[in-house]
Write an enzyme that holds these catalytic residues in place. Structure first.
Site, short mmCIF file in Angstrom:
data_model
loop_
_atom_site.label_atom_id
_atom_site.label_comp_id
_atom_site.label_asym_id
_atom_site.label_seq_id
_atom_site.Cartn_x
_atom_site.Cartn_y
_atom_site.Cartn_z
N SER A 141 -8.66 -0.30 6.82
CA SER A 141 -8.58 -1.22 7.96
C SER A 141 -7.14 -1.41 8.42
O SER A 141 -6.90 -2.09 9.41
CB SER A 141 -9.17 -2.58 7.58
OG SER A 141 -8.43 -3.16 6.53
N LYS A 191 0.80 -1.22 0.00
CA LYS A 191 0.00 0.00 0.00
C LYS A 191 0.84 1.28 0.00
O LYS A 191 0.38 2.33 -0.44
CB LYS A 191 -0.93 0.00 1.20
CG LYS A 191 -2.05 -1.04 1.13
CD LYS A 191 -3.17 -0.60 0.22
CE LYS A 191 -4.39 -1.49 0.36
NZ LYS A 191 -5.52 -1.01 -0.45
N GLY A 218 -16.18 -12.82 1.07
CA GLY A 218 -16.29 -11.46 0.55
C GLY A 218 -16.02 -11.42 -0.94
O GLY A 218 -15.09 -10.77 -1.40
N ASP A 256 -17.32 -10.00 -3.55
CA ASP A 256 -18.02 -8.96 -4.30
C ASP A 256 -17.31 -8.63 -5.62
O ASP A 256 -17.96 -8.46 -6.66
CB ASP A 256 -18.14 -7.69 -3.45
CG ASP A 256 -16.78 -7.18 -3.01
OD1 ASP A 256 -16.35 -6.12 -3.48
OD2 ASP A 256 -16.12 -7.86 -2.20
N SER A 310 0.84 -9.63 -0.68
CA SER A 310 0.52 -8.21 -0.54
C SER A 310 1.09 -7.56 0.71
O SER A 310 1.30 -6.34 0.73
CB SER A 310 -1.00 -8.02 -0.57
OG SER A 310 -1.62 -8.86 0.38
N GLU A 348 -10.18 -13.92 -4.22
CA GLU A 348 -10.89 -13.32 -3.09
C GLU A 348 -11.30 -14.38 -2.08
O GLU A 348 -11.47 -15.54 -2.45
CB GLU A 348 -12.19 -12.65 -3.57
CG GLU A 348 -12.08 -11.25 -4.05
CD GLU A 348 -13.46 -10.69 -4.33
OE1 GLU A 348 -13.79 -9.64 -3.77
OE2 GLU A 348 -14.22 -11.30 -5.10
#
Length: 922
Positions: free
Chosen positions: A95, A70, A223, A225, A320, A219
């Protein structure tokens, strides 16, 4: 589950807005970040390669600044702001990993940073964010976007979205740029997906540097989506933040910019279960010696579990990040099965669990025998003393909880356990459980009334008898017992003292239910009790107010020659004063507890008291309780299993109220039929016949009723009532329809010409003698038999997903002419029934497990090809749609539904068919 209006329907997915970002832009972003971000290592492992069958390259962003990728996007985004935008300060919601990345980037660039974090964010990530100088504002996970917007309006901050931002996307893509620069071109790149920042940037980098590489997003099942959004070409929003162990992927919807990139440059999307994530995580930690977070393990999980075959391929995987609170993670508390060979794994059904056995979460340490008894009758997971955020995340999957007296279970926690039927605690009174809230939701609270109380009471009477036998006349009859404190233990002491014909006095300043319900017990003040009682026994909890409750003054008020019994906390009595009372002869004797093991250096008077000839030393109350633990645990487990094995109305009828997000059809639906049903449901206001499903790979796969499911989704319902049948229930059969294709004017040659244009299809002439064996070939999609008896074989060339080709095939001939379902292949009989028929499409018989696997992974069969024959079909439920749509915790809604079913059965208005029922239409 809801959809954003800006997205497009599945039927118009091809018209989704294309991304304006170009692959070359991510290369420029990587140049800007060179020397600022860490060029993280690429890890390889021969052990992992041998296990998975390919050559894996692991891009380890857990070694990035702030411990996650990130930082790349955050620094790139802030660095591209204007001077005026930087001066206003920046704000985001996150988060954890994006929060840390933004905080450090802002610190390096001299910009004020504010981060809105959910209350259940991992403590390690919040502490790091604040450590980088950002101001953290906390709120509920569902309100973080709203709170951030309010702060922007109030203070004028520059908002930087964690993933739906061009410069974030380009910055995140620099990780994949480095991977390709180091390893060259790859066959596959696997990327974890939350909001879509990393995968969209990685997909652009792939298009620029390895154009033949297929990008696969992964995923958590809890979750999914982005998976659904990518497949349907519209943004799908989850109703609640998914409580997956992969906390970095707890997003409710993918970004608009991200989805546009994904639809253009991502080749496949996969989901993995929580068990697969933990199994992969354990392997990486144990054998690769890499500390990665669960979100990182998500990307590797489909390969590691064997669900995605990479034999002979060069594959990149982006880890990640590595921000995980290792002391509290609890990831490895449950056993992980040894990986099986692919052949062994493929030979058994892939359903995640046996729904006929209840699931129980145990957070206390149970007696071994009681735990074994529970494990024989239920699927049991043990998580000793989990942190609150993990506890809340876990309980939604369980039918029952077993908690210790220190585990607080309030109404808010119970709301998350929408499947709960019971909460058990091996105590006499579970004060740690909000029993009223549980029972309001139909959740049984199980405890062991009088369990510890009986044991302590019996030990108290034993001490009375020992004192009287050694220092008095050996008879308790006619003597007076004074009980200081009157609760559950004192009530049990009273029962036993009265059996010895003792008179009982009680000192209890506040009236208790036990004292109110005890007839014949005289209540008096403490000094009066001390002056009248031959025996005084203490039964009050220890607190600052009760410390030295009996001091020198109170002991002096006791009858001369009386006896004192203390089974509770040693500090309830001034033991130095008690020793003096014994030495002076004022008291006839005392029974006290052994000193707790934690006291390593006791005062001299405490040791002298216990050595005094008129003192009886007995086990401490904690030892008494521990001795009782096996019996209490066994009694609790027996009660719990009785509740779990009892059948409510919903159990008897196999009906469940479940989130719409957890339901999936097995075939495409006709949108026209959906619209007609929506109108009818709105007019009637009730669900007449519930969809029939089976539970497979964590999803409720619809066997019959896909149109009803689609109508519920379109109307914005969060929950739906479904009938659940076991996937291999006797009598459950799958039939394959054939399609009679008719046209008044156009000949079949024109149809075949259109079919030949489909990518991935091969048409071959088929002799009549080959018809019987044609469908046995694995490459065969179907064959067409025209009105003149001539046959054409349709084969899959293997360049596309088989179901994609099959869906396009059916869609193409559905546009060309009218299609009717049939079970006939005899041409004369078909023409008699369909005079305008030009051809009939004959498909292989589908296997139920294959259909369930495809559906649970978001892959649908063409509409109108399959029909399940379902035994014991439930009809005429007539559930109130207005009540079903009410926004409330699912646990409350399930409590309503249980009562609704009970009322239905009482009035005998529910029709339950024991014989098979086949429904061919709504």
């Amino acid at each position: 589950m809801e959809e954003h209006g800006r997205g497009r329907s599945a039927g118009s997915a091809a018209r989704l807005t294309m991304t304006h970002l170009q692959p070359q832009e991510v290369l420029l972003a990587a140049q800007r970040l060179d020397g600022i971000v860490n060029r993280t290592p690429v890890h390889t492992s021969r052990t992992l390669n041998a296990r998975c069958g390919g050559e894996l390259f692991l891009k380890c962003e857990n070694f990035q600044r702030v411990g996650a990728f990130k930082f790349r996007g955050a620094y790139h985004a802030i660095s591209r702001l204007s001077a005026e935008e930087k001066a206003r300060g920046v704000i985001t919601f996150s988060s954890g990993n994006h929060a840390q990345g933004l905080a450090l980037a802002a610190q390096l660039l001299g910009v004020t940073a504010v981060v809105v974090m959910p209350e259940n964010a991992p403590p390690i990530k919040r502490a790091a964010t604040e450590g980088y100088g950002a101001h953290v504002v906390t709120c509920s996970a569902l309100e973080r976007e709203k709170v951030a917007a309010e702060l922007v309006a109030e203070h004028g901050y520059t908002f930087i979205h964690p993933y739906d931002n061009d410069n974030i996307i380009l910055g995140q893509g620099s990780a994949a740029v480095e991977l390709f620069q180091e390893c060259g071109e790859l066959d596959y790149l696997f990327v974890p997906v939350g909001g879509g920042g990393l995968i969209s940037g990685s997909a652009l980098a792939t298009a620029a540097l390895s154009p033949f590489c297929q990008v696969v997003g992964v995923e958590p099942e809890m979750g999914a989506d982005a998976n659904q959004s990518w497949r349907e070409g519209r943004i799908v929003t989850l109703d609640a933040v998914p409580q997956t162990i992969a906390d970095g992927l707890r997003t409710r919807f993918v970004g608009e910019r991200n989805l546009a990139v994904m639809r253009q440059y991502v080749h496949d999307m996969r989901t993995v279960s929580e068990a697969q994530i933990m199994e992969t995580l354990q392997f990486v930690w144990t054998y690769l010696k890499l500390i990665i977070e669960p979100s990182s393990a998500v990307a590797l999980a489909p390969i590691f579990s064997g669900e995605f075959d990479i034999a002979g391929r060069r594959v990149g995987v982006i880890f990640s990040g590595g921000n995980v609170n290792t002391p509290d993670c609890g990831f490895f508390h449950q056993g992980v099965e040894t990986k099986e060979a692919p052949a062994a794994r493929a030979s058994r059904p892939t359903a995640v669990r046996d729904k006929t056995r209840p699931r129980v979460l145990v957070t206390d340490v149970l007696d071994a025998a009681a735990l074994r008894e529970l494990q024989e009758a239920a699927e049991v997971d043990v998580r000793p003393d989990p942190p609150l955020d993990e506890f809340v995340r876990l309980i939604s999957s369980y039918d029952a909880l077993v908690v210790g007296p220190q585990q607080h279970v309030d109404s808010q926690v119970i709301d998350y356990g929408y499947k709960l039927r019971a909460i058990a605690c091996a105590t006499a009174q579970p004060d740690n459980i909000e029993a009223a809230a549980a029972r309001d939701l139909g959740v049984e609270v199980i405890y062991v009334p009088g369990g510890n109380a009986v044991a302590i009471a019996e030990h108290t009477l034993a001490r009375l008898l020992m004192l009287d036998n050694q220092f008095a006349n050996g008879s308790l009859a006619g003597k007076t017992l004074g009980l200081v404190g009157y609760g559950r233990v004192a009530k049990q002491v009273t029962k036993r003292a009265e059996a010895f014909e003792m008179t009982v006095l009680a000192n209890q300043p506040r009236l208790t239910p036990e004292l109110a319900g005890s007839a014949g017990i005289e209540s008096t003040d403490l000094l009066d009790l001390l002056g009248r009682a031959d025996y005084v026994s203490l039964h009050v909890p220890f607190s600052p107010e009760t410390q030295a409750l009996l001091g020198a003054a109170e002991l002096a008020q006791m009858k001369r020659g009386a006896f004192l019994v203390n089974t509770g906390h040693t500090d309830l009595v001034d033991e130095e004063a008690l020793l003096e009372a014994l030495q002076s002869g004022h008291l006839g004797g005392a029974a006290v507890s052994a000193l707790p093991v934690l006291i390593t250096k006791a005062p001299a008077y405490a040791l002298s008291l216990r050595a005094h000839p008129r003192t009886i030393v007995a086990p401490h109350v904690s030892a008494i309780i521990e001795q009782q633990r096996p019996a209490l645990d066994a009694a609790m487990v027996t009660q719990l299993l009785q509740v779990l094995h009892s059948s409510g109305a919903g159990d008897a009828l196999s009906l469940e109220l479940v989130p719409v997000a957890n339901v999936t059809p097995h075939e495409a639906v006709d949108e026209k039929r959906v619209q007609r049903l929506v109108q009818r449901l709105q007019e009637e206001g009730r669900l007449v016949n519930p969809p029939v499903t089976t539970f497979w790979n964590g999803r409720y796969v619809i066997l019959d009723g896909a149109t009803r499911y689609a109508a519920f989704r379109q109307m914005g319902y969060r929950d739906i009532i479904v009938q659940v049948v076991p996937p291999h229930q006797p009598g459950l059969e799958l039939h394959t329809w054939y399609h009679a294709i008719s046209h008044e004017e156009r000949p079949v040659a024109e149809l075949l010409a259109e079919l030949e244009q489909i990518e991935g299809v091969r048409l071959l002439p088929l002799a009549e003698k080959e018809l019987r064996t044609a469908l046995a070939d694995s490459e065969t999609l179907c064959y067409f038999l025209d009105r003149h008896g001539r046959a054409v074989l349709v084969q899959d060339t293997g360049i596309r997903e088989r179901l994609d080709v099959m869906n396009e095939l059916v869609t193409t001939y559905g546009r060309w002419g009218s299609v009717e379902r049939t079970m006939l292949t005899d041409v004369p009989r078909l023409l008699a029934q369909f005079p305008q028929m030009q051809a009939v499409a004959v498909f292989p018989q589908f296997v139920p497990d294959e259909v369930f696997d495809a559906a649970s992974n978001g892959r649908f069969l063409p509409a109108g090809l399959t029909r399940f024959l379902i035994p014991a079909r439930i009809l005429r439920l007539n559930a109130d749609l207005e009540r079903l749509k009410k926004v409330e915790p699912l646990a409350q809604k399930r409590a309503w539904f249980a009562q609704f079913l009970a009322d239905k059965l009482t009035r005998s208005r529910l029709r339950y068919y024991q014989e098979p029922v086949i429904l061919l239409d709504e």
